[in-house]
Each structure stands twice: as structure tokens, then as C-alpha cells.
Write a protein that holds these residues in place. Structure first.
Motif, mmCIF file in Angstrom:
data_model
loop_
_atom_site.group_PDB
_atom_site.id
_atom_site.type_symbol
_atom_site.label_atom_id
_atom_site.label_comp_id
_atom_site.label_asym_id
_atom_site.label_seq_id
_atom_site.Cartn_x
_atom_site.Cartn_y
_atom_site.Cartn_z
ATOM 1 N N ASP A 158 0.842 -1.197 0.000
ATOM 2 C CA ASP A 158 0.000 0.000 0.000
ATOM 3 C C ASP A 158 0.872 1.239 0.000
ATOM 4 O O ASP A 158 2.084 1.165 0.190
ATOM 5 C CB ASP A 158 -0.881 0.031 1.258
ATOM 6 C CG ASP A 158 -2.193 -0.698 1.067
ATOM 7 O OD1 ASP A 158 -2.663 -0.763 -0.076
ATOM 8 O OD2 ASP A 158 -2.736 -1.186 2.068
ATOM 9 N N THR A 159 0.233 2.392 -0.134
ATOM 10 C CA THR A 159 0.969 3.647 -0.014
ATOM 11 C C THR A 159 1.282 3.888 1.461
ATOM 12 O O THR A 159 0.671 3.279 2.353
ATOM 13 C CB THR A 159 0.134 4.828 -0.551
ATOM 14 O OG1 THR A 159 -1.020 4.980 0.272
ATOM 15 C CG2 THR A 159 -0.257 4.620 -1.999
ATOM 16 N N ARG A 196 0.668 6.529 3.252
ATOM 17 C CA ARG A 196 -0.472 7.124 3.961
ATOM 18 C C ARG A 196 -1.536 6.095 4.274
ATOM 19 O O ARG A 196 -2.174 6.156 5.319
ATOM 20 C CB ARG A 196 -1.051 8.277 3.140
ATOM 21 C CG ARG A 196 -0.106 9.459 3.162
ATOM 22 C CD ARG A 196 -0.679 10.672 2.524
ATOM 23 N NE ARG A 196 0.353 11.713 2.531
ATOM 24 C CZ ARG A 196 0.498 12.604 1.598
ATOM 25 N NH1 ARG A 196 -0.314 12.638 0.570
ATOM 26 N NH2 ARG A 196 1.459 13.498 1.669
ATOM 27 N N ARG A 197 -1.723 5.146 3.387
ATOM 28 C CA ARG A 197 -2.699 4.094 3.663
ATOM 29 C C ARG A 197 -2.230 3.215 4.816
ATOM 30 O O ARG A 197 -3.013 2.820 5.674
ATOM 31 C CB ARG A 197 -2.928 3.251 2.407
ATOM 32 C CG ARG A 197 -4.394 3.033 2.187
ATOM 33 C CD ARG A 197 -4.711 2.293 0.937
ATOM 34 N NE ARG A 197 -5.296 3.245 0.004
ATOM 35 C CZ ARG A 197 -5.178 3.179 -1.292
ATOM 36 N NH1 ARG A 197 -4.506 2.213 -1.847
ATOM 37 N NH2 ARG A 197 -5.744 4.072 -2.056
ATOM 38 N N GLU A 198 -0.930 2.907 4.845
ATOM 39 C CA GLU A 198 -0.377 2.122 5.953
ATOM 40 C C GLU A 198 -0.539 2.875 7.275
ATOM 41 O O GLU A 198 -0.918 2.286 8.290
ATOM 42 C CB GLU A 198 1.106 1.831 5.715
ATOM 43 C CG GLU A 198 1.360 0.780 4.663
ATOM 44 C CD GLU A 198 2.838 0.479 4.503
ATOM 45 O OE1 GLU A 198 3.573 0.513 5.516
ATOM 46 O OE2 GLU A 198 3.251 0.204 3.369
ATOM 47 N N THR A 242 -2.778 5.138 7.974
ATOM 48 C CA THR A 242 -4.202 5.169 8.300
ATOM 49 C C THR A 242 -4.643 3.871 8.951
ATOM 50 O O THR A 242 -5.348 3.875 9.966
ATOM 51 C CB THR A 242 -5.044 5.431 7.028
ATOM 52 O OG1 THR A 242 -4.600 6.661 6.446
ATOM 53 C CG2 THR A 242 -6.515 5.545 7.346
ATOM 54 N N VAL A 243 -4.204 2.749 8.407
ATOM 55 C CA VAL A 243 -4.565 1.443 8.979
ATOM 56 C C VAL A 243 -4.020 1.320 10.394
ATOM 57 O O VAL A 243 -4.729 0.897 11.316
ATOM 58 C CB VAL A 243 -4.046 0.295 8.082
ATOM 59 C CG1 VAL A 243 -4.158 -1.042 8.784
ATOM 60 C CG2 VAL A 243 -4.789 0.276 6.759
#
Length: 104
Positions: free
Chosen positions: A16-17, A19-21, A23-24
Motif C-alpha cells: 500500500d501507499t 499514507r494508507r499504511e 491510516t490502517v
């Protein structure tokens, strides 16, 4: 003395990107910038830049537990910056607990 040939830094592959990491991770628990840096594998300065963007993108849903002075207990409640302060304005101590973040 023989020098080793230098190879360019190649970052590890990501699913993932960044930022996605982030966020998770922030949806699961309350983490500091240092903890996020270690988990995602990027410098703390970059984590702060990504958190600034996430704060805007999430329309205020990025919750920050404010930093607190270990000497006098002063809490930086009104602080808008995400970076840990250098010194306490009350007792001038540098012993400050890092702010932590979560997505609410």
C-alpha cells in the motif's frame, strides 16, 4: 585500503501507499511519531509530513493526545503543531512525553 562499491538505496516493496499504511495503523491504536516511523520504515520527519496531510484529508478526525511535561505536568492542550515541543513553557524542562495519534 579497498573501497566497497556504493549501491543506490532501494526501498523495500510496499503493498500500500505510506499514507494508507499509516491510516490502517492509526485506526487500530494510539501511536507516537517514533512508533509510526519504526512500523512503516520511514524517517520521523516524513511521518510528520504525512500526518499533516492526513489531518487535512480526514477533516479533523485525526485525534492527538497532547504532549505533557514530565517535570511539572503541564499539558499542551491548545497546541496545533504535530511535532513534539522542545521545552515546557512553565518549568523549561526538556522532559516531554511525545504526542500520540489515532483516527477517531
Amino acid at each position: 585500503m579497498k573501497e566497497r562499491p556504493r549501491h543506490p538505496f532501494i526501498p523495500p516493496p510496499r503493498q500500500d501507499t505510506v499514507r494508507r499504511e499509516l491510516t490502517v495503523l492509526l485506526r487500530e491504536e494510539n501511536l507516537t511519531v517514533r512508533e509510526l516511523s519504526g512500523l512503516v520504515g520511514i524517517p520521523e520527519k516524513e511521518v510528520l509530513e504525512h500526518l499533516e496531510h492526513l489531518r487535512t484529508a480526514l477533516h479533523g478526525r485525526l485525534d492527538m493526545t497532547p504532549p505533557r511535561c514530565l517535570e511539572c505536568g503541564f499539558s499542551f492542550q491548545k497546541r496545533e503543531r504535530l511535532k513534539k515541543p522542545g521545552r515546557c513553557p512553565v518549568c523549561h524542562s526538556g522532559r516531554i512525553i511525545d504526542p500520540s495519534f489515532t483516527i477517531g
